[in-house]
Design an enzyme around this catalytic site. Structure first.
Site, PDB file in Angstrom:
ATOM      1  N   HIS A  77      41.567  39.171  47.886  1.00 10.88           N
ATOM      2  CA  HIS A  77      42.286  38.693  46.704  1.00 10.88           C
ATOM      3  C   HIS A  77      43.753  39.028  46.893  1.00 10.88           C
ATOM      4  CE1 HIS A  77      43.877  37.884  42.827  1.00 10.88           C
ATOM      5  NE2 HIS A  77      44.205  39.149  42.648  1.00 10.88           N
ATOM      6  N   HIS A 129      48.771  33.272  39.247  1.00 10.97           N
ATOM      7  CA  HIS A 129      48.368  34.621  39.625  1.00 10.97           C
ATOM      8  C   HIS A 129      48.256  34.766  41.143  1.00 10.97           C
ATOM      9  CE1 HIS A 129      44.964  37.888  39.102  1.00 10.97           C
ATOM     10  NE2 HIS A 129      45.817  38.201  40.054  1.00 10.97           N
ATOM     11  N   HIS A 188      48.151  37.776  46.074  1.00 16.03           N
ATOM     12  CA  HIS A 188      49.140  37.038  45.304  1.00 16.03           C
ATOM     13  C   HIS A 188      50.092  36.347  46.283  1.00 16.03           C
ATOM     14  CE1 HIS A 188      48.366  40.639  42.393  1.00 16.03           C
ATOM     15  NE2 HIS A 188      47.379  39.771  42.358  1.00 16.03           N
ATOM     16  N   GLU A 225      41.095  44.900  39.337  1.00 17.32           N
ATOM     17  CA  GLU A 225      40.451  43.604  39.575  1.00 17.32           C
ATOM     18  C   GLU A 225      39.282  43.679  40.560  1.00 17.32           C
ATOM     19  OE1 GLU A 225      43.120  39.994  38.867  1.00 17.32           O
ATOM     20  OE2 GLU A 225      44.203  41.175  40.360  1.00 17.32           O
TER      21      GLU A 225
HETATM   22 ZN   LIG Z   1      45.531  39.849  41.256  1.00 21.26          ZN
END
Ligand SMILES: [Zn+2]
Length: 241
Positions: free
Chosen positions: A99, A170, A101, A80
């Site tokens: 980024h 996500h 989760h 990603e």
């Molecule tokens: Zn991710």
């Protein structure tokens, strides 16, 4: 292949940011943090594909703004990385991206509950946090991951001028004007999610969020205090090694 020219000091700060975010439960075995290269604004730094808690300065690689890695070692990259590349490309002011989760935030991406600051430490959420719906760009059967520049650009557009976007089912992505600010925001986005969830229960669905003026004023004040958080969080992870 371009020779890597970024400073080892910045790479070391990025390795520290990885460990801080793990320490605060924002990153676990997954997720990543990046920083725009101070020596070349068309590059950003990101670890090779590995668990954030294990990242050291030697694991940091440079990437261009299309997500290509500028490293001849053949080390694998995060799937990603396009999240980071697309945000740096679209927003010249973006200097660092997280980024994650982080779990407490997930419910706000899969419901219609408003995600705004219930605490002054999360005042940067004053304009809300837009939800990225991957189905709008990737169709109904993606693997939920941002694995190319088309999806990355759609995510970056969703962010607009907000510092946080929630990614339905996500996680979330946070942007800062500096690495310490992105880390600060990622930590307090997760904390705010826990506070809002508690307030919704106690208040039976009614929460008195910060208003826009309050959020703007305290965000300006907090910006001057981020170094204090960074200093102690850095000390915490260095002592635990
Ligand atoms: Zn991710």
């Amino acid at each position: 292949m371009t020779e890597q020219t970024f400073s080892r000091e910045l790479a070391s700060e990025l390795a520290t940011a990885n460990r801080i975010l793990v320490h605060h439960g924002v990153l676990d075995a997954f997720g990543h943090v990046s920083v725009r290269d101070a020596l070349n604004s068309d590059h950003f730094l990101l670890a090779r594909n590995m668990a954030p808690g294990l990242v050291t300065v030697d694991d940091i690689m440079a990437y261009d703004l299309d997500g290509n890695w500028l490293d001849a070692s053949g080390r694998p990259s995060y799937l990603e990385r396009f999240i980071h590349a697309s945000i740096y490309k679209m927003y010249p002011s973006a200097k660092a991206v997280v980024h994650s989760h982080s779990p407490s935030i997930i419910p706000f991406g899969v419901t219609e509950v408003v995600f705004k600051p219930a605490s002054h430490m999360a005042s940067f959420l004053g304009a809300g946090a837009p939800i990225f719906e991957i189905r709008e760009t990737g169709g109904p059967a993606t693997d939920m991951l941002i694995t190319d520049n088309k999806l990355g650009a759609a995510l970056a557009r969703t962010l607009a001028d907000c510092p946080v976007t929630l990614m339905r089912g996500h996680g979330n992505t946070v942007v800062g004007d500096s690495l310490p600010e992105a880390v600060f925001r990622a930590v307090y986005t997760e904390v705010n999610a826990r506070i809002v969830a508690q307030a919704l229960v106690i208040g039976q669905g009614r929460v008195n969020f910060l208003n826009t003026a309050e959020a703007e004023r305290i965000t300006a004040a907090n910006k001057t205090q981020i170094g204090r958080a960074w200093a102690v969080w850095k000390r915490d992870v260095e002592e635990s090694r």
